[in-house]
Write an enzyme that holds these catalytic residues in place. Sequence first.
Site, mmCIF file in Angstrom:
data_model
loop_
_atom_site.group_PDB
_atom_site.id
_atom_site.type_symbol
_atom_site.label_atom_id
_atom_site.label_comp_id
_atom_site.label_asym_id
_atom_site.label_seq_id
_atom_site.Cartn_x
_atom_site.Cartn_y
_atom_site.Cartn_z
ATOM 1 N N CYS A 1 35.615 39.778 59.072
ATOM 2 C CA CYS A 1 35.696 39.667 57.615
ATOM 3 C C CYS A 1 35.933 41.078 57.080
ATOM 4 O O CYS A 1 35.102 41.966 57.288
ATOM 5 C CB CYS A 1 34.385 39.072 57.136
ATOM 6 S SG CYS A 1 34.239 39.007 55.366
ATOM 7 N N ASN B 1 33.242 27.399 43.596
ATOM 8 C CA ASN B 1 31.832 27.522 43.179
ATOM 9 C C ASN B 1 31.380 26.739 41.948
ATOM 10 O O ASN B 1 30.225 26.846 41.555
ATOM 11 C CB ASN B 1 31.444 28.998 42.981
ATOM 12 C CG ASN B 1 31.810 29.817 44.195
ATOM 13 O OD1 ASN B 1 31.628 29.368 45.313
ATOM 14 N ND2 ASN B 1 32.353 30.995 43.981
ATOM 15 N N SER C 1 41.179 35.261 50.782
ATOM 16 C CA SER C 1 40.329 34.526 49.842
ATOM 17 C C SER C 1 40.364 35.209 48.478
ATOM 18 O O SER C 1 40.276 36.426 48.386
ATOM 19 C CB SER C 1 38.899 34.519 50.387
ATOM 20 O OG SER C 1 38.037 33.946 49.442
ATOM 21 N N CYS D 1 27.937 36.253 53.290
ATOM 22 C CA CYS D 1 28.845 36.164 52.159
ATOM 23 C C CYS D 1 28.190 36.682 50.866
ATOM 24 O O CYS D 1 27.096 36.261 50.508
ATOM 25 C CB CYS D 1 29.177 34.690 52.004
ATOM 26 S SG CYS D 1 30.687 34.405 51.177
ATOM 27 N N GLY E 1 35.509 43.240 47.597
ATOM 28 C CA GLY E 1 36.730 43.336 46.800
ATOM 29 C C GLY E 1 37.482 42.034 46.622
ATOM 30 O O GLY E 1 37.253 41.052 47.328
ATOM 31 N N GLU E 2 38.387 42.048 45.652
ATOM 32 C CA GLU E 2 39.266 40.921 45.358
ATOM 33 C C GLU E 2 40.678 41.337 45.803
ATOM 34 O O GLU E 2 41.323 42.172 45.150
ATOM 35 C CB GLU E 2 39.211 40.613 43.850
ATOM 36 C CG GLU E 2 40.357 39.789 43.304
ATOM 37 C CD GLU E 2 40.564 38.462 44.016
ATOM 38 O OE1 GLU E 2 39.614 37.681 44.130
ATOM 39 O OE2 GLU E 2 41.704 38.207 44.482
ATOM 40 N N CYS F 1 33.946 46.037 43.632
ATOM 41 C CA CYS F 1 34.751 44.942 43.101
ATOM 42 C C CYS F 1 34.551 44.874 41.588
ATOM 43 O O CYS F 1 33.445 45.115 41.096
ATOM 44 C CB CYS F 1 34.334 43.618 43.736
ATOM 45 S SG CYS F 1 35.396 42.246 43.258
ATOM 46 N N GLU G 1 32.452 47.952 54.190
ATOM 47 C CA GLU G 1 31.861 47.202 55.297
ATOM 48 C C GLU G 1 32.811 46.120 55.798
ATOM 49 O O GLU G 1 33.579 45.543 55.030
ATOM 50 C CB GLU G 1 30.546 46.558 54.840
ATOM 51 C CG GLU G 1 29.441 47.582 54.738
ATOM 52 C CD GLU G 1 28.144 47.049 54.155
ATOM 53 O OE1 GLU G 1 27.097 47.585 54.510
ATOM 54 O OE2 GLU G 1 28.179 46.121 53.333
ATOM 55 N N SER H 1 37.621 30.909 46.120
ATOM 56 C CA SER H 1 36.186 30.919 45.895
ATOM 57 C C SER H 1 35.952 30.112 44.610
ATOM 58 O O SER H 1 36.121 30.614 43.511
ATOM 59 C CB SER H 1 35.743 32.384 45.740
ATOM 60 O OG SER H 1 34.376 32.459 45.598
ATOM 61 N N CYS I 1 31.245 38.625 39.847
ATOM 62 C CA CYS I 1 30.660 37.312 40.155
ATOM 63 C C CYS I 1 29.140 37.467 40.189
ATOM 64 O O CYS I 1 28.617 38.400 40.807
ATOM 65 C CB CYS I 1 31.179 36.790 41.493
ATOM 66 S SG CYS I 1 32.969 36.617 41.506
HETATM 67 S S1 SF4 Z 1 32.356 37.362 45.257
HETATM 68 FE FE1 SF4 Z 1 34.193 38.501 45.902
HETATM 69 S S2 SF4 Z 1 35.430 38.596 44.013
HETATM 70 FE FE2 SF4 Z 1 33.353 38.058 43.363
HETATM 71 S S3 SF4 Z 1 32.380 40.039 42.880
HETATM 72 FE FE3 SF4 Z 1 31.892 39.547 45.024
HETATM 73 S S4 SF4 Z 1 33.464 40.617 46.213
HETATM 74 FE FE4 SF4 Z 1 34.211 40.474 44.092
#
Ligand code: SF4
Length: 341
Positions: A106, A216, A191, A333, A161-162, A113, A93, A214, A117
Amino acid sequence: MNLKTDLKALSKKELESFIKEQGLPAFRARQLRHWIYERRAESIDEITEFSKDLREGLSKKAYISTLKLLSRQISADGTEKFLFGLEDGESIESVLIPDKDRLTLCISSQVGCAMKCRFCLTAQLRLRRNLRAHEIVDQVICGGRLIHPRSITNIVFMGMGEPLANFYEAVEALWRMTELMKISKRRITLSTAGIAPKILELAEKAPRVNLAISLNATTDEVRSRLMPINKKYPLRSLLDACRRFPLEPRRRITFEYVMLQGLNDTQDDARRLIRILKGIPSKVNLIPFNPYPGSEYRRPSDEEIERFQKIVLGGNVTALIRKSKGQDILAACGQLKAGYG
Ligand code: SF4
């Protein structure tokens, strides 16, 4: 299975070799790059600069891949979510976010991923596979075509994804965007959840795009609970990499801070945030959590968020409250799941 060569999937060098193998002069590779990335051709047949014979000859051996639009949803606030199909049947997406005179796309860097998180819906998919550079870039090409005559003004790697866990392809995608598509580095933001050593490698190997972290949380205890990557690269090593990240004059690192009620939104957190960011030219985006069905966290009240912001601002750290957009279509997000499960 398509046995032809996908011209979009080739790197600059590979494209040059392919053209040479076809017995064509080197300038054809330059023309192809121009047509694929600047003119955004979807097929060899669209390349009118080539003779009909050349187009036909080339089409027997090669093609130009494009993402397949599977669905397009528009939120009440104008945010749009595109579900794209990949050649192997996977899907990703991308989200278009309008904000005043900006249209930010975005984009995703992986299918799913592996970062786990706790507040993120994409994490539930686990990692299905890495995206190739052209699949990352193609979200910008296809997104741009879909919203014509409007244009994308900014790009953020904040979808599924990262990106630093798919380092080589993400860096290659950044080069293609800046060098071949001529998108300004200042308009692109990558990011990361915090793969500390890769942050410095990014500075060495990629064009100098904006960096967002990120974050948090302000303690390792809470951050490790929310983001397991913190166990491997705790706050000290992450923030140390940020301090060493070479920033151009007047540029800052953005710290994303998803606000979760009772977990990271206390006044102590706000004061700690000021302390841990000392020495880093930074800007904090406070993002009230977007609950999704079954999520274990809650969004703090507006008063709690404003009180937090006030304390951070009092410490001379820029802090903006970013209301997430597209919640009604799960485009906000941490809500991207690409129709899986
Ligand atoms: S916040 Fe980003 S890095 Fe963390 S699990 Fe979701 S997609 Fe992956």
